[in-house]
Motif scaffolding. Sequence first.
Motif, PDB file in Angstrom:
ATOM      1  N   LEU A  84       0.839  -1.188   0.000  1.00  0.00           N
ATOM      2  CA  LEU A  84       0.000   0.000   0.000  1.00  0.00           C
ATOM      3  C   LEU A  84       0.880   1.246   0.000  1.00  0.00           C
ATOM      4  O   LEU A  84       2.031   1.217   0.432  1.00  0.00           O
ATOM      5  CB  LEU A  84      -0.909   0.002   1.235  1.00  0.00           C
ATOM      6  N   ARG A 105      -9.062   4.893   1.448  1.00  0.00           N
ATOM      7  CA  ARG A 105      -9.918   5.264   0.313  1.00  0.00           C
ATOM      8  C   ARG A 105      -9.081   5.554  -0.930  1.00  0.00           C
ATOM      9  O   ARG A 105      -9.379   5.065  -2.029  1.00  0.00           O
ATOM     10  CB  ARG A 105     -10.768   6.485   0.670  1.00  0.00           C
ATOM     11  N   ASP A 106      -8.015   6.331  -0.777  1.00  0.00           N
ATOM     12  CA  ASP A 106      -7.215   6.715  -1.939  1.00  0.00           C
ATOM     13  C   ASP A 106      -6.353   5.563  -2.450  1.00  0.00           C
ATOM     14  O   ASP A 106      -6.058   5.500  -3.649  1.00  0.00           O
ATOM     15  CB  ASP A 106      -6.349   7.927  -1.600  1.00  0.00           C
ATOM     16  N   ASN A 107      -5.931   4.655  -1.570  1.00  0.00           N
ATOM     17  CA  ASN A 107      -5.226   3.457  -2.039  1.00  0.00           C
ATOM     18  C   ASN A 107      -6.135   2.618  -2.929  1.00  0.00           C
ATOM     19  O   ASN A 107      -5.723   2.158  -3.995  1.00  0.00           O
ATOM     20  CB  ASN A 107      -4.736   2.627  -0.845  1.00  0.00           C
ATOM     21  N   ILE A 108      -7.384   2.460  -2.497  1.00  0.00           N
ATOM     22  CA  ILE A 108      -8.326   1.665  -3.285  1.00  0.00           C
ATOM     23  C   ILE A 108      -8.645   2.338  -4.608  1.00  0.00           C
ATOM     24  O   ILE A 108      -8.841   1.676  -5.633  1.00  0.00           O
ATOM     25  CB  ILE A 108      -9.612   1.420  -2.465  1.00  0.00           C
ATOM     26  N   LEU A 126      -6.686   4.107  -6.460  1.00  0.00           N
ATOM     27  CA  LEU A 126      -5.532   4.261  -7.348  1.00  0.00           C
ATOM     28  C   LEU A 126      -5.721   3.642  -8.727  1.00  0.00           C
ATOM     29  O   LEU A 126      -5.455   4.302  -9.740  1.00  0.00           O
ATOM     30  CB  LEU A 126      -4.279   3.681  -6.686  1.00  0.00           C
ATOM     31  N   PRO A 127      -6.154   2.377  -8.835  1.00  0.00           N
ATOM     32  CA  PRO A 127      -6.286   1.801 -10.183  1.00  0.00           C
ATOM     33  C   PRO A 127      -7.278   2.564 -11.061  1.00  0.00           C
ATOM     34  O   PRO A 127      -7.085   2.652 -12.278  1.00  0.00           O
ATOM     35  CB  PRO A 127      -6.784   0.370  -9.913  1.00  0.00           C
ATOM     36  N   VAL A 175     -15.648   3.123  -4.918  1.00  0.00           N
ATOM     37  CA  VAL A 175     -14.719   3.005  -3.796  1.00  0.00           C
ATOM     38  C   VAL A 175     -15.491   2.833  -2.490  1.00  0.00           C
ATOM     39  O   VAL A 175     -15.139   2.006  -1.642  1.00  0.00           O
ATOM     40  CB  VAL A 175     -13.785   4.227  -3.725  1.00  0.00           C
ATOM     41  N   VAL A 230      -7.640  -3.734   2.443  1.00  0.00           N
ATOM     42  CA  VAL A 230      -7.451  -2.602   1.534  1.00  0.00           C
ATOM     43  C   VAL A 230      -6.745  -3.071   0.262  1.00  0.00           C
ATOM     44  O   VAL A 230      -7.121  -2.691  -0.857  1.00  0.00           O
ATOM     45  CB  VAL A 230      -6.642  -1.473   2.215  1.00  0.00           C
ATOM     46  N   ARG A 240      -8.255  -2.838  -3.521  1.00  0.00           N
ATOM     47  CA  ARG A 240      -7.532  -2.131  -4.594  1.00  0.00           C
ATOM     48  C   ARG A 240      -7.328  -3.040  -5.803  1.00  0.00           C
ATOM     49  O   ARG A 240      -7.432  -2.600  -6.956  1.00  0.00           O
ATOM     50  CB  ARG A 240      -6.171  -1.657  -4.068  1.00  0.00           C
ATOM     51  N   ILE A 283     -11.025  -3.619  -7.676  1.00  0.00           N
ATOM     52  CA  ILE A 283     -12.006  -2.560  -7.904  1.00  0.00           C
ATOM     53  C   ILE A 283     -12.262  -2.293  -9.391  1.00  0.00           C
ATOM     54  O   ILE A 283     -13.373  -1.917  -9.781  1.00  0.00           O
ATOM     55  CB  ILE A 283     -11.600  -1.263  -7.176  1.00  0.00           C
TER      56      ILE A 283
END
Length: 228
Positions: free
Chosen positions: A93, A100-103, A105-106, A121, A149, A153, A156
């Motif tokens: 990570l 939230r922002d890690n998830i 990312l893609p 998300v 998480v 990620r 998603i």
Amino acid sequence: MASIVQFENVGLRYGQGPETLSDVSFTLSAGTFHFLVGASGAGKTSLLRLLYLSQRPSRGVIRLFGEDMVTSPRGRLPGFRRRIGVVFQDFRLVPHLSARDNIALPLRVAGMPEEDIAEPVGEMLAWVGLSDRADARPPTLSGGEQQRVAIARAVINRPEILVADEPTGNVDPDMAERLLKLFASLNRLGTTVVMATHDHHLLDRVPDARLMQLDRGRLVDPFVAGAA
């Protein structure tokens, strides 16, 4: 059923040491689910690294999505990698980003408009039971929370291939079942899943799953991946 992964006589060695993987050949059909099993040191993580294009083989042929990955120019590999979701054993990570922002990312890497990101998300955070930890950064999360998480990620953007290295290793049995159901649901939508696990209790939880077994770097029986 069309094949999405093909290995032909693949070998892998690190440096000048003995081969970690030897003469590995198999075909995976699109939309199938596979458990990868074997003792510690059998080569499971090395095989997964080849699958998600983190490593090139020492010999042999690897085709993903009908393309030869061994001879493909390095500049094309990031495009192929974006079609593969990966759950790493060590999570990977981004420490300064929230859960939230890690998830997300893609989705951002894929160019999704910001206004379209919040809903998927939020749904993924709810599914892995982390809605109340959405703003937390990885260093403040437990190992099990970081694992969830990382899984969110990876799935998603509904990748064509999902590669998971011991994805239930840091969660309790109830969450392991829940996450496996998430993988199975994604598989039913068409994603090809390859999941390495030591937990043999999970093997009968996905009725249509096929088994890939490694022993000292070689695929052995029972091996029915790609079978009709």
